[in-house]
Design a protein around this motif. Structure first.
Motif, short mmCIF file in Angstrom:
data_model
loop_
_atom_site.label_atom_id
_atom_site.label_comp_id
_atom_site.label_asym_id
_atom_site.label_seq_id
_atom_site.Cartn_x
_atom_site.Cartn_y
_atom_site.Cartn_z
N PHE A 1 3.21 -20.62 -13.75
CA PHE A 1 3.34 -21.56 -12.65
C PHE A 1 3.85 -20.85 -11.39
N SER A 2 3.27 -21.21 -10.25
CA SER A 2 3.73 -20.70 -8.96
C SER A 2 4.51 -21.81 -8.25
N ILE A 3 5.83 -21.74 -8.32
CA ILE A 3 6.67 -22.80 -7.76
C ILE A 3 6.47 -22.91 -6.25
N GLU A 4 6.35 -21.77 -5.58
CA GLU A 4 6.16 -21.77 -4.13
C GLU A 4 4.90 -22.54 -3.74
N THR A 5 3.85 -22.41 -4.53
CA THR A 5 2.61 -23.13 -4.23
C THR A 5 2.81 -24.64 -4.35
N PHE A 6 3.50 -25.07 -5.39
CA PHE A 6 3.76 -26.49 -5.55
C PHE A 6 4.61 -27.03 -4.39
N LEU A 7 5.60 -26.26 -3.96
CA LEU A 7 6.47 -26.71 -2.88
C LEU A 7 5.72 -26.77 -1.55
N ARG A 8 4.87 -25.78 -1.29
CA ARG A 8 4.10 -25.79 -0.04
C ARG A 8 3.20 -27.02 0.05
N ASN A 9 2.75 -27.51 -1.10
CA ASN A 9 1.84 -28.65 -1.12
C ASN A 9 2.57 -29.97 -1.37
N ASN A 10 3.91 -29.95 -1.32
CA ASN A 10 4.70 -31.15 -1.63
C ASN A 10 4.22 -31.78 -2.93
N ASP A 11 4.09 -30.96 -3.96
CA ASP A 11 3.44 -31.38 -5.20
C ASP A 11 4.41 -31.28 -6.39
N SER A 12 5.63 -31.72 -6.19
CA SER A 12 6.66 -31.56 -7.23
C SER A 12 6.33 -32.36 -8.49
N TYR A 13 5.80 -33.56 -8.33
CA TYR A 13 5.50 -34.40 -9.50
C TYR A 13 4.45 -33.73 -10.39
N THR A 14 3.45 -33.14 -9.77
CA THR A 14 2.42 -32.45 -10.55
C THR A 14 3.03 -31.32 -11.35
N PHE A 15 3.94 -30.56 -10.73
CA PHE A 15 4.61 -29.48 -11.47
C PHE A 15 5.36 -30.04 -12.68
N PHE A 16 6.19 -31.06 -12.45
CA PHE A 16 7.02 -31.57 -13.53
C PHE A 16 6.19 -32.21 -14.64
N THR A 17 5.04 -32.78 -14.31
CA THR A 17 4.20 -33.37 -15.36
C THR A 17 3.49 -32.30 -16.19
N GLN A 18 3.25 -31.13 -15.60
CA GLN A 18 2.53 -30.07 -16.30
C GLN A 18 3.45 -29.11 -17.05
N PHE A 19 4.69 -28.98 -16.57
CA PHE A 19 5.61 -27.98 -17.14
C PHE A 19 6.39 -28.57 -18.32
N GLN A 20 6.30 -27.93 -19.45
CA GLN A 20 7.08 -28.29 -20.65
C GLN A 20 6.99 -29.77 -20.99
N SER A 21 5.77 -30.32 -20.92
CA SER A 21 5.51 -31.69 -21.35
C SER A 21 6.43 -32.72 -20.71
N ARG A 22 6.67 -32.55 -19.41
CA ARG A 22 7.42 -33.54 -18.62
C ARG A 22 8.89 -33.64 -19.01
N ARG A 23 9.42 -32.65 -19.69
CA ARG A 23 10.78 -32.76 -20.19
C ARG A 23 11.83 -32.81 -19.09
N HIS A 24 11.49 -32.42 -17.88
CA HIS A 24 12.47 -32.41 -16.79
C HIS A 24 12.34 -33.62 -15.87
N LEU A 25 11.44 -34.53 -16.18
CA LEU A 25 11.31 -35.75 -15.38
C LEU A 25 12.34 -36.79 -15.80
#
Length: 536
Positions: free
Chosen positions: A489-513
């Protein structure tokens, strides 16, 4: 209810209901910082649920001369009582009010978010729903928290009810966050579409809720005291659940029962600040210019009694109590945290670093500690967050023992300046940015001191919805970014696109939501920083 990791309530059980386990069980060493943080968040939300709050504030004294008592102030009842309301938490407030008022209530109309009744029915939150024989009409609108024709129809019905009242009548007004979008009544010739466009443009440019509601008031028939004037000469009792920093009555839901403290010149200054003066529709220019040149007579508000019955501060105090019961050294930093998420994330990162540096027993770290302290104090001065004093926090932390965990609590509402077209919310983006800040610190020379501590940061909206997502927010550990990068995962890419929800839904089966479902309340956001020394 979605169960996202061990420690969450099982499906079908309300997230905000008190747990059956004792304090000693909650403080078990087997529980993680994440579970403690979620316990504190849940307790904070439970403290500001609309039903219990309203029943504490409003009392019916029946008898030969029945009275309604609001915060100690009595009002005589003659079966002439009406009710209106608007906001995300108003459904539960209305249900509690009707339980209290019984047959004394003649009629009511409330404007609530689109789909909220079906959602609450589906999740078993029937206590928030009105009874089938209710005298209160429920009108839904403002999908995605934006004013629409359904909300405008509800606003018109509320205005018509208020205008028909007489001097011997009493109007109970229930107000909570989200009320602005649910009570749209633009001053002609401004159209609903034009007002919505201006609101969306301001929000996308990072305007604060205070700035948004200042503009809304100036363009509304009901906001800025308009509802109170429509109900004159009836007595107006307004019960308010605050979702705005500092609880300013004329800003919460754009102040429909309060005289506006802002001038039209304030509106022009806000529009100029965000470079929107030259793009205003002619209708908006006309309304604002007319307000400047008009000679309106001062309006009388002596018939209005406004009371704030719930706020972010109440929620934070409950979380503080729970944390202290579990042995944490606990401080409430501020209930007025504001600012752009990247700046606020940097503040939290520096504060976490300084706490860890202050208790690290390693020689040669004083220069790094002084550098972090200077950066923190400079940023504190830049943000000027009411109530925040990092110096006082550090003085309190002098009592800190290595074996004793720390809990820092704060509340408020940050802003996000949109740069991309991703999906997320201010809480999820704040969490992701704090995680990134801590990761960068660990990667620098001297940053290894963080390894000695467990750190968890949580941020969640008390209404259960963060932006146009199903999540209330999220939480992170200081290891999260490194783990994500190892998975590609490229965190910087998610942040540049204001795409935090997409990151959290894809990373570790949403465990951090943080997924709660709609809570039925709304007092801004809760932030929690939890730190403890690693065992061994």
């Amino acid at each position: 209810m979605v169960s996202v990791f061990k420690g969450w309530p099982v499906a079908g059980r309300a997230f905000w209901q008190p747990t059956s386990h004792s304090t000693s069980e909650a403080s078990s060493l087997s529980m993680s910082l994440q579970e403690h943080g979620l316990h504190f968040f849940r307790s904070a939300v439970a403290r500001v649920l609309p039903g219990p709050m309203l029943k504490r504030a409003l009392v019916l004294e029946p008898g030969g001369c029945p009275r309604l008592v609001l915060h100690g102030q009595p009002f005589e009842l003659r079966r002439n009582l009406y009710l209106v309301g608007f906001g995300k938490a108003v459904l539960g407030m209305a249900a509690a009010a009707e339980d209290i008022l019984g047959d004394y209530l003649s009629r009511g109309i409330i404007s609530v978010p689109q789909g909220i009744q079906e959602t609450l029915q589906h999740t078993g939150r029937r206590v928030i729903l009105l009874k089938p024989q209710s005298r209160i009409q429920v009108m839904e609108g403002a999908k995605h928290n934006l004013p629409d024709r359904a909300a405008m129809k509800a606003a018109s019905a509320i205005r018509n009810l208020a205008k028909c009242l007489m001097a011997e009548d009493l109007l109970l007004v229930l107000i909570s966050g989200g009320g602005s979008a649910l009570l749209p009544a633009p001053i002609p010739p401004v159209t609903l579409k034009e007002k919505e466009t201006i609101t969306k443009m301001l929000a996308s440019k990072g305007a604060t809720i205070q700035e948004l509601n200042t503009i809304r008031k100036a363009l509304s028939l009901l906001k800025g005291g308009g509802l109170a004037q429509a109900a004159y000469p009836a007595q107006v009792l307004s019960l308010i659940l605050s979702d705005v920093i500092g609880d300013p009555l004329d800003i919460i839901a754009s102040g429909p029962t309060v005289a506006s403290s802002h001038s039209t010149q304030d509106c022009f200054q806000i529009l100029a600040k965000y470079d929107m003066l030259n793009t205003l529709p002619e209708s908006v220019q006309s309304v604002l210019s007319g307000s400047v040149t008009g000679c309106a007579t001062p309006k009388d508000y002596s018939h209005v009694f406004n009371v704030v019955i719930g706020s972010n501060r109440l929620a934070l105090e409950e979380a503080k109590s729970q944390a202290e019961n579990l042995g944490y050294l606990t401080m409430v930093l501020s209930d007025a945290v504001c600012g752009e998420v990247s700046t606020v994330a940097h503040l939290y990162s520096l504060l976490i670093q300084l706490i860890c540096l202050s208790v690290t027993r390693v020689s040669g770290i004083d220069p790094l500690k002084d550098k972090v302290k200077a950066a923190l104090f400079n940023l504190e001065a830049q943000l000027a967050i009411p109530g925040l004093s990092c110096m006082e926090t550090l003085k309190t932390l002098q009592e800190f023992q290595v074996e004793r965990p720390v809990c820092l609590l704060a509340g408020g509402e940050t802003t996000v300046q949109l740069q991309g077209n991703g999906k997320g919310g201010r809480n999820q983006e704040l969490v992701l940015r704090v995680a990134m800040e801590l990761h960068k610190t660990k990667s620098t020379e001297g940053g290894s001191f963080l390894e000695k501590y467990e750190v968890v940061f949580l941020s969640g909206g008390t209404d259960g919805q963060d932006g146009p997502t199903e999540a209330a927010g999220a939480f992170c550990s200081q290891e999260m970014v490194a783990e994500a990068e190892r998975e590609g995962f490229s965190i910087e890419t998610f942040l540049r696109n204001n795409d935090s929800y997409t990151f959290f839904t894809q990373f570790q089966s949403r465990r951090h939501l943080l997924i709660t479902g709609l809570t039925g309340t709304n007092v801004m956001d809760i932030h929690a920083v939890l730190i403890r020394a690693r065992s061994g």
